[in-house]
Structures are given as C-alpha cells and as structure tokens.
Design a protein around this motif. Sequence first.
Motif, PDB file in Angstrom:
ATOM      1  N   ASP A   8       5.202  -5.568  -0.355  1.00 22.01           N
ATOM      2  CA  ASP A   8       4.952  -4.358  -0.208  1.00 22.01           C
ATOM      3  C   ASP A   8       5.424  -3.371  -1.331  1.00 22.01           C
ATOM      4  O   ASP A   8       4.701  -2.399  -1.858  1.00 22.01           O
ATOM      5  CB  ASP A   8       5.349  -3.689   1.038  1.00 22.01           C
ATOM      6  N   SER A  12       3.086  -1.604  -3.987  1.00 23.31           N
ATOM      7  CA  SER A  12       3.023  -0.310  -4.273  1.00 23.31           C
ATOM      8  C   SER A  12       3.212   0.441  -5.460  1.00 23.31           C
ATOM      9  O   SER A  12       2.554   1.194  -6.140  1.00 23.31           O
ATOM     10  CB  SER A  12       3.932   0.495  -3.181  1.00 23.31           C
ATOM     11  N   ASP A  66       1.814   8.572   3.989  1.00 26.70           N
ATOM     12  CA  ASP A  66       1.885   7.310   2.884  1.00 26.70           C
ATOM     13  C   ASP A  66       2.437   7.847   1.796  1.00 26.70           C
ATOM     14  O   ASP A  66       1.860   8.769   0.926  1.00 26.70           O
ATOM     15  CB  ASP A  66       0.428   6.666   2.971  1.00 26.70           C
ATOM     16  N   TYR A 178      -3.749  -3.260  -1.313  1.00 28.73           N
ATOM     17  CA  TYR A 178      -2.918  -2.415  -0.860  1.00 28.73           C
ATOM     18  C   TYR A 178      -3.511  -1.937   0.745  1.00 28.73           C
ATOM     19  O   TYR A 178      -2.811  -1.902   1.840  1.00 28.73           O
ATOM     20  CB  TYR A 178      -2.841  -1.079  -1.658  1.00 28.73           C
ATOM     21  N   ARG A 181      -3.468  -4.982   2.983  1.00 30.40           N
ATOM     22  CA  ARG A 181      -2.198  -5.164   3.400  1.00 30.40           C
ATOM     23  C   ARG A 181      -1.616  -4.090   4.734  1.00 30.40           C
ATOM     24  O   ARG A 181      -1.040  -4.588   5.648  1.00 30.40           O
ATOM     25  CB  ARG A 181      -0.928  -4.782   2.235  1.00 30.40           C
ATOM     26  N   LEU A 182      -2.221  -3.044   4.387  1.00 32.96           N
ATOM     27  CA  LEU A 182      -2.012  -2.014   5.336  1.00 32.96           C
ATOM     28  C   LEU A 182      -3.160  -2.055   6.640  1.00 32.96           C
ATOM     29  O   LEU A 182      -2.853  -1.421   7.433  1.00 32.96           O
ATOM     30  CB  LEU A 182      -2.166  -0.511   4.874  1.00 32.96           C
ATOM     31  N   ASP A 184      -6.130  -0.965   6.275  1.00 37.91           N
ATOM     32  CA  ASP A 184      -6.882   0.296   6.162  1.00 37.91           C
ATOM     33  C   ASP A 184      -8.095   0.224   5.477  1.00 37.91           C
ATOM     34  O   ASP A 184      -8.230   0.038   4.233  1.00 37.91           O
ATOM     35  CB  ASP A 184      -5.796   1.393   5.451  1.00 37.91           C
TER      36      ASP A 184
END
Length: 221
Positions: A8, A12, A66, A178, A181-182, A184
């Motif tokens: 992560d 990021s 975030d 990303y 992974r979230l 979202d």
Amino acid sequence: MEAGGVADSLLSGACVLFTLAMYSTGLSDLRQMRMTRSVDSVQFLPFLTTDINNLSWMSYGALKGDGTLIFVNATGAVLQTLYILVYLHYCPRKRPVLLQTATLLGVFLLGFGYFWLLVPNLEARLQQLGLFCSVFTISMYLSPLADLAKIIQTRSTRRLSFPLTIATLLTSASWTLYGFRLGDPYIMVPNLPGILTSFIRLWLFWKYSQEQDRNYPLLQT
C-alpha cells in the motif's frame, strides 16, 4: 510492517510520484511563457480544468480521510494556479481568461456549497462528490481525442507531448490500482480512460513517427 502495508505504501508513493511528474510537464509551458513573454502555442483551458479537478479531488480526499489524495491534489492545485497566474500575466487579452476562470470557479463554488450544505448525510455526500469527480476526470481524459482528426489528417504528432503521454499512462495505471486496492470505484474507473487514451497516443506516435517530427519540440496538448 506487513506485506500488505508495504504494498500500500509503495502504491501510494507511486501515485504521488507519477502524478506530480504529470503535473510538472506544465513547467515547460511556464518556461516558454517566461522566455517569450507571450502565451503563443500555450493552451489555457487545461490549466483551469485541471485546477478545478484537483480542488474537487482534494475535497473528496478530505471527506474520505485519504492523505494521498489530499497531498497530491493540493500540490497539483498550487502548480496549476501558478500556471494560470503566469498565463494571465503574459496574456494580452485578459478579459476572456478572467471570464472563463470566474465561470468555472463559480460552478465549483456552487457545487461545493451543494455538497457541504445541502447533503448532510456523509455517505451520500461522499458518493455524490465521488461521482462528480469521476465524471469530470473522465471528460478531461477524453477531451484530447478531439485532436485525433487533425493528427490523422496531418500525419504528424507534433501536437502531442510524448513525456506527458508516458506520465499520464503511469499516473492512470497507478491510480487505477490504488482505487482497486481501496475498493473505491470512484478512483479506479475514471482512470481507465486515461490508460486507453495514453495507448492511443502511443500508437499515434508509432504510426506517424517521422523525421520531421523529431526536429520540433513536442508540445503539450
């Protein structure tokens, strides 16, 4: 630190690095404006729309808590505002530029007031703001496709920027991962068109790569 935490953090970091690299491509336009003391061959609207996009995603990041979204888009907003101010300084006809800026800023403020004052439910606000950011980002990624006809007609890629294309591809790919992974979709889905349009641009570079194209500086779209 667990493997998932390391992954992560790396993801990021990649989002931050690639996105800031994409935003920094505007520094070439800034340098050109300062050297020539004019805004010839520099487009204003991408600076303005990217600035509004940054402010929107920064608001979404703040609502979501975030830090990566907040940092990247806050930095992007500062850079785009700098580009706008320099453009305004050297632009001979300031009224149309100020009118465009005021109009889009007014729309942003109206939207901000709507989301933060008229949508009291936090989850509903997050979903609606995320949807707005997604649609706005998709429209930005797809807008350069309008130049495809001219590129195909002239068989020249001088209207495209190769560094920006690579930066956009890496940025879109990292944010897609990303968002995945979230879990979202508001982050993941709007970056898919960025990957698609980047590959289209790379194909155009490959197809219309000619010696004359390498004799001119590549311009940012």
